[in-house]
Design an enzyme around this catalytic site. Structure first.
Site, short mmCIF file in Angstrom:
data_model
loop_
_atom_site.label_atom_id
_atom_site.label_comp_id
_atom_site.label_asym_id
_atom_site.label_seq_id
_atom_site.Cartn_x
_atom_site.Cartn_y
_atom_site.Cartn_z
N ASP A 124 39.76 36.48 38.42
CA ASP A 124 41.22 36.50 38.53
C ASP A 124 41.84 37.22 37.34
O ASP A 124 42.76 38.03 37.49
CB ASP A 124 41.77 35.08 38.62
CG ASP A 124 41.47 34.39 39.94
OD1 ASP A 124 40.96 35.06 40.87
OD2 ASP A 124 41.73 33.18 40.03
N ASP B 57 39.47 42.99 45.75
CA ASP B 57 39.50 43.85 44.56
C ASP B 57 39.94 45.26 44.91
O ASP B 57 39.52 46.22 44.29
CB ASP B 57 38.14 43.85 43.86
CG ASP B 57 37.05 44.45 44.72
OD1 ASP B 57 37.22 44.54 45.94
OD2 ASP B 57 36.01 44.84 44.15
N ASP C 111 39.06 50.78 44.83
CA ASP C 111 38.15 49.66 45.01
C ASP C 111 37.41 49.50 43.69
O ASP C 111 36.81 50.45 43.18
CB ASP C 111 37.16 49.96 46.15
CG ASP C 111 36.24 48.78 46.41
OD1 ASP C 111 36.71 47.78 46.96
OD2 ASP C 111 35.04 48.87 46.05
N HIS D 107 35.01 32.67 38.78
CA HIS D 107 36.20 33.16 39.49
C HIS D 107 37.45 33.22 38.61
O HIS D 107 38.32 34.06 38.85
CB HIS D 107 36.45 32.32 40.75
CG HIS D 107 35.41 32.58 41.79
ND1 HIS D 107 35.38 33.71 42.55
CD2 HIS D 107 34.33 31.84 42.17
CE1 HIS D 107 34.35 33.68 43.36
NE2 HIS D 107 33.69 32.56 43.15
N ASN E 43 32.71 38.14 38.85
CA ASN E 43 32.77 36.83 39.54
C ASN E 43 31.46 36.07 39.45
O ASN E 43 31.44 34.88 39.18
CB ASN E 43 33.16 37.02 41.01
CG ASN E 43 34.65 36.99 41.23
OD1 ASN E 43 35.40 36.45 40.44
ND2 ASN E 43 35.08 37.60 42.31
#
Length: 187
Positions: free
Chosen positions: A89, A115, A72, A85, A80
């Site tokens: 990505d 994530d 994680d 965003h 973000n």
């Protein structure tokens, strides 16, 4: 049958063979797409669960170990929130590529959602899994993430769980996820 009819029949047979081959290629591409993450160059959850099922069967049949790492990302929300965003990505793609670069070809990497990533190592035990988690953590710390000149720390919390005669991939995955949360809360 006339010679013209035979030629026409051969032409039609060749056309049908080409059409069948085209359909076969499209079906293979669709099947591959069903198991590949749409954003990153790794398996999606469905594909990763399939890899886990194959690994568990192999381990059962041949008596070899395997280890599952559940990652994680730490700091991803900040990417973000602060950079947008598109940056998020790009960070996910970077992490996926880092995992692929630092694992064996026989290992599997999957993006499990958001994530979170899974890493599956065949012929490796818990100690090898812990060592790999430490190396991957160090690599993420060293590389960090840079977007349009802004560097953001991007690390991760790993849960490591060896295969112990699991017959259900989701149970094994849940155990590795729980180990990750114990580690994340300790940080």
């Amino acid at each position: 049958m006339s010679q013209t009819a035979a030629i026409d029949l051969n032409i039609e047979i060749e056309r049908l063979r080409a059409e069948v081959e085209s359909l076969r290629a499209r079906a293979e591409a669709a099947e591959a797409a069903a198991d590949t993450d749409v954003l990153t160059p790794v398996l999606n959850r469905r594909g990763f669960i399939g890899a886990m099922n194959r690994t568990m069967a192999y381990c059962q049949r041949h008596g070899v170990p395997a280890v599952l790492l559940y990652l994680d990302l730490d700091g991803f929300k900040r990417v973000n929130d602060e950079l947008g965003h598109a940056a998020g990505d790009a960070a996910l793609v970077q992490v996926a590529e880092l995992m692929l670069t630092n694992l064996r070809e026989s290992d599997a990497v999957g993006r499990l959602g958001g994530d979170e990533f899974g890493l599956l190592m065949l012929n490796a035990g818990v100690e090898e899994g812990r060592e790999k988690a430490l190396k991957l953590s160090a690599a993420m710390d060293d590389e960090g993430f840079t977007w349009e000149g802004t560097r953001v720390a991007l690390g991760g919390s790993f849960g490591v769980r060896g295969w112990t005669d699991h017959s259900d991939a989701e149970v094994w995955l849940a155990e590795a996820d729980a180990a990750m949360w114990v580690r994340k809360k300790a940080r």
